[in-house]
Scaffold this motif. Structure first.
Motif, PDB file in Angstrom:
ATOM      1  N   GLY A 171      58.150  51.694  13.869  1.00  0.00           N
ATOM      2  CA  GLY A 171      56.933  51.876  13.089  1.00  0.00           C
ATOM      3  C   GLY A 171      55.786  50.961  13.460  1.00  0.00           C
ATOM      4  O   GLY A 171      54.742  50.965  12.795  1.00  0.00           O
ATOM      5  N   GLY A 172      55.938  50.193  14.531  1.00  0.00           N
ATOM      6  CA  GLY A 172      54.880  49.283  14.951  1.00  0.00           C
ATOM      7  C   GLY A 172      53.957  49.904  15.978  1.00  0.00           C
ATOM      8  O   GLY A 172      54.138  51.046  16.399  1.00  0.00           O
ATOM      9  N   GLU A 173      52.944  49.117  16.380  1.00  0.00           N
ATOM     10  CA  GLU A 173      51.986  49.557  17.398  1.00  0.00           C
ATOM     11  C   GLU A 173      52.087  48.644  18.610  1.00  0.00           C
ATOM     12  O   GLU A 173      52.061  47.413  18.471  1.00  0.00           O
ATOM     13  N   ALA A 174      52.174  49.239  19.796  1.00  0.00           N
ATOM     14  CA  ALA A 174      52.284  48.449  21.023  1.00  0.00           C
ATOM     15  C   ALA A 174      51.872  49.292  22.216  1.00  0.00           C
ATOM     16  O   ALA A 174      51.946  50.524  22.177  1.00  0.00           O
ATOM     17  N   ILE A 175      51.432  48.621  23.258  1.00  0.00           N
ATOM     18  CA  ILE A 175      51.152  49.280  24.534  1.00  0.00           C
ATOM     19  C   ILE A 175      51.790  48.467  25.653  1.00  0.00           C
ATOM     20  O   ILE A 175      51.920  47.246  25.559  1.00  0.00           O
ATOM     21  N   ALA A 176      52.176  49.155  26.708  1.00  0.00           N
ATOM     22  CA  ALA A 176      52.776  48.506  27.871  1.00  0.00           C
ATOM     23  C   ALA A 176      51.712  48.253  28.927  1.00  0.00           C
ATOM     24  O   ALA A 176      50.791  49.053  29.101  1.00  0.00           O
ATOM     25  N   ASN A 177      51.868  47.139  29.635  1.00  0.00           N
ATOM     26  CA  ASN A 177      50.948  46.810  30.713  1.00  0.00           C
ATOM     27  C   ASN A 177      51.715  46.125  31.828  1.00  0.00           C
ATOM     28  O   ASN A 177      52.515  45.229  31.571  1.00  0.00           O
ATOM     29  N   GLY A 178      51.449  46.545  33.068  1.00  0.00           N
ATOM     30  CA  GLY A 178      52.197  46.017  34.199  1.00  0.00           C
ATOM     31  C   GLY A 178      51.425  45.070  35.093  1.00  0.00           C
ATOM     32  O   GLY A 178      51.837  44.811  36.226  1.00  0.00           O
ATOM     33  N   ALA A 179      50.329  44.500  34.610  1.00  0.00           N
ATOM     34  CA  ALA A 179      49.529  43.594  35.434  1.00  0.00           C
ATOM     35  C   ALA A 179      50.305  42.334  35.787  1.00  0.00           C
ATOM     36  O   ALA A 179      51.006  41.762  34.949  1.00  0.00           O
ATOM     37  N   SER A 180      50.170  41.891  37.033  1.00  0.00           N
ATOM     38  CA  SER A 180      50.696  40.592  37.423  1.00  0.00           C
ATOM     39  C   SER A 180      49.778  39.516  36.871  1.00  0.00           C
ATOM     40  O   SER A 180      48.554  39.603  36.985  1.00  0.00           O
ATOM     41  N   VAL A 181      50.346  38.468  36.290  1.00  0.00           N
ATOM     42  CA  VAL A 181      49.522  37.397  35.742  1.00  0.00           C
ATOM     43  C   VAL A 181      48.781  36.630  36.830  1.00  0.00           C
ATOM     44  O   VAL A 181      47.851  35.879  36.543  1.00  0.00           O
ATOM     45  N   THR A 182      49.175  36.836  38.081  1.00  0.00           N
ATOM     46  CA  THR A 182      48.490  36.164  39.192  1.00  0.00           C
ATOM     47  C   THR A 182      47.285  36.957  39.692  1.00  0.00           C
ATOM     48  O   THR A 182      46.546  36.471  40.540  1.00  0.00           O
ATOM     49  N   ASP A 183      47.096  38.157  39.174  1.00  0.00           N
ATOM     50  CA  ASP A 183      46.012  39.037  39.615  1.00  0.00           C
ATOM     51  C   ASP A 183      44.900  39.010  38.567  1.00  0.00           C
ATOM     52  O   ASP A 183      44.953  39.703  37.554  1.00  0.00           O
ATOM     53  N   ALA A 184      43.881  38.195  38.816  1.00  0.00           N
ATOM     54  CA  ALA A 184      42.821  37.994  37.813  1.00  0.00           C
ATOM     55  C   ALA A 184      42.123  39.297  37.457  1.00  0.00           C
ATOM     56  O   ALA A 184      41.824  39.554  36.279  1.00  0.00           O
ATOM     57  N   ALA A 185      41.858  40.142  38.441  1.00  0.00           N
ATOM     58  CA  ALA A 185      41.168  41.408  38.171  1.00  0.00           C
ATOM     59  C   ALA A 185      42.010  42.308  37.274  1.00  0.00           C
ATOM     60  O   ALA A 185      41.494  42.946  36.346  1.00  0.00           O
ATOM     61  N   ALA A 186      43.306  42.371  37.543  1.00  0.00           N
ATOM     62  CA  ALA A 186      44.199  43.209  36.734  1.00  0.00           C
ATOM     63  C   ALA A 186      44.319  42.668  35.313  1.00  0.00           C
ATOM     64  O   ALA A 186      44.367  43.440  34.340  1.00  0.00           O
ATOM     65  N   VAL A 187      44.361  41.356  35.180  1.00  0.00           N
ATOM     66  CA  VAL A 187      44.438  40.744  33.845  1.00  0.00           C
ATOM     67  C   VAL A 187      43.154  41.004  33.069  1.00  0.00           C
ATOM     68  O   VAL A 187      43.185  41.344  31.877  1.00  0.00           O
ATOM     69  N   GLU A 188      42.016  40.847  33.723  1.00  0.00           N
ATOM     70  CA  GLU A 188      40.734  41.118  33.059  1.00  0.00           C
ATOM     71  C   GLU A 188      40.637  42.575  32.627  1.00  0.00           C
ATOM     72  O   GLU A 188      40.113  42.888  31.550  1.00  0.00           O
ATOM     73  N   LYS A 189      41.149  43.477  33.455  1.00  0.00           N
ATOM     74  CA  LYS A 189      41.162  44.895  33.088  1.00  0.00           C
ATOM     75  C   LYS A 189      42.046  45.124  31.866  1.00  0.00           C
ATOM     76  O   LYS A 189      41.679  45.883  30.957  1.00  0.00           O
ATOM     77  N   MET A 190      43.214  44.478  31.841  1.00  0.00           N
ATOM     78  CA  MET A 190      44.109  44.590  30.687  1.00  0.00           C
ATOM     79  C   MET A 190      43.394  44.136  29.415  1.00  0.00           C
ATOM     80  O   MET A 190      43.434  44.812  28.383  1.00  0.00           O
ATOM     81  N   VAL A 191      42.727  42.988  29.491  1.00  0.00           N
ATOM     82  CA  VAL A 191      42.024  42.451  28.321  1.00  0.00           C
ATOM     83  C   VAL A 191      40.923  43.403  27.861  1.00  0.00           C
ATOM     84  O   VAL A 191      40.750  43.650  26.657  1.00  0.00           O
ATOM     85  N   ALA A 192      40.182  43.966  28.808  1.00  0.00           N
ATOM     86  CA  ALA A 192      39.118  44.911  28.457  1.00  0.00           C
ATOM     87  C   ALA A 192      39.679  46.143  27.760  1.00  0.00           C
ATOM     88  O   ALA A 192      39.103  46.635  26.764  1.00  0.00           O
ATOM     89  N   LEU A 193      40.805  46.653  28.241  1.00  0.00           N
ATOM     90  CA  LEU A 193      41.425  47.823  27.633  1.00  0.00           C
ATOM     91  C   LEU A 193      41.916  47.525  26.216  1.00  0.00           C
ATOM     92  O   LEU A 193      41.791  48.354  25.313  1.00  0.00           O
ATOM     93  N   VAL A 194      42.476  46.320  26.035  1.00  0.00           N
ATOM     94  CA  VAL A 194      42.964  45.931  24.710  1.00  0.00           C
ATOM     95  C   VAL A 194      41.803  45.824  23.731  1.00  0.00           C
ATOM     96  O   VAL A 194      41.880  46.302  22.588  1.00  0.00           O
ATOM     97  N   LYS A 195      40.705  45.219  24.159  1.00  0.00           N
ATOM     98  CA  LYS A 195      39.541  45.081  23.279  1.00  0.00           C
ATOM     99  C   LYS A 195      38.936  46.448  22.950  1.00  0.00           C
ATOM    100  O   LYS A 195      38.482  46.684  21.828  1.00  0.00           O
TER     101      LYS A 195
END
Length: 298
Positions: free
Chosen positions: A64-88
């Motif tokens: 009953g919870g809410e969650a999304i999966a993300n496969g970005a490598s924490v070493t990839d700044a562009a991928a992490v920034e994209k993840m953050v933008a999608l979450v916001k």
């Protein structure tokens, strides 16, 4: 009072299994919307797959919870920034970041390649820097944020064959200490957990009878408290197998001498006084320690 995370959005890295999975499940159970981030690689950091992260998301949504999966490598700044933008874009805010992702490449220092050293630093230390940097301005703007670093007994006290891991893990303590000062007026609190747990990372490092007492769930209470609304700041909490302790970087009272005594011979002769832990303190900042050195601590 029950600690809840209703209307909070949390990102947990390395959440496809082990500690990260346990954090994500409990955060969701207590009302948080959770981003389950996991590269899906092997223990040494090779390979990738979204399967593990998606399985955790499926567990959360089934309950009953809410969650999304993300496969970005924490070493990839562009991928992490994209993840953050999608979450916001989806949820409008980011309240909690748990920097949990990590790898192991254990060898004695004499046998360790520079690549093995650098890669572990990149994932643990720089990965936490990249993820924290990506959410930092959002947390400042909304005047709320909770960031959790993950250190280790290896970083705090040392372990044979883990020079790369230990260097990265103690570096995270230094990162926490400065970010604590910079985040204070914005209600952004930064803490560090030092887990001892039975996970894929530790499964062949300890005997089975010890691992049986050290499931990831034994670390969860400390981690969740440290990202709660009423969390402290600048705390290092050791957790595992039912034990919870705090670690400190302390300073002895030492000695204060005049110019004519500033010699190696003085240090040798008075080493026991310098090392005496009676009345040791914990300076609030590096600047405070410097001021104490200038004026003497007596």
């Amino acid at each position: 009072m029950t600690i809840r995370y209703d209307n909070r959005v949390a990102i947990v890295t390395g959440a496809g299994g082990g500690l990260g999975r346990a954090y994500a499940l409990e955060l969701a159970k207590r009302g948080a919307k959770v981003v389950v981030n996991d590269l899906g690689g092997t223990r040494d950091g090779s390979g990738s797959s979204l399967d593990a992260a998606q399985q955790v998301v499926d567990e959360i949504t089934a309950a009953g919870g809410e969650a999304i999966a993300n496969g970005a490598s924490v070493t990839d700044a562009a991928a992490v920034e994209k993840m953050v933008a999608l979450v916001k874009e989806r949820w409008g805010r980011i309240d909690i970041l748990i920097n949990n992702a990590g790898i192991l490449r254990d060898r004695t220092f004499v046998k360790m390649s520079l690549d093995d050293f650098r890669t572990v630093i990149d994932v643990h230390l720089m990965g936490s820097v990249i993820c924290t940097k990506a959410v930092w301005e959002t947390m400042r703007e909304q005047a709320y944020g909770r960031v959790l670093m993950t250190t280790s007994s290896t970083g705090l006290y040392g372990n044979f064959g883990q020079a790369n891991y230990g260097a990265a893990k103690l570096g995270l303590v230094g990162l926490m200490k400065t970010l604590t000062l910079e985040g204070a007026k914005y209600n952004v609190k930064v803490n560090t957990v030092a887990p001892v747990a039975a996970t894929r990372m530790t499964e062949d490092l300890m005997p089975p009878e010890m691992l049986a007492k050290m499931g990831p769930e034994t670390v969860v209470p400390a981690a969740l408290y440290l990202v709660s609304e009423d969390a402290p700041a600048n705390a290092i909490v050791n957790a595992g197998a039912g034990g919870f302790e705090r670690s400190y970087v302390t300073l002895t009272r030492g000695i204060h001498v005049g110019a004519d005594e500033m010699t190696p011979e003085t240090i040798a002769a008075r080493w026991d006084e310098i090392s005496d832990r009676t009345g040791e303190i914990v300076p609030d900042t590096g600047a405070a320690q410097g001021a104490m050195a200038l004026g003497g601590m007596r």
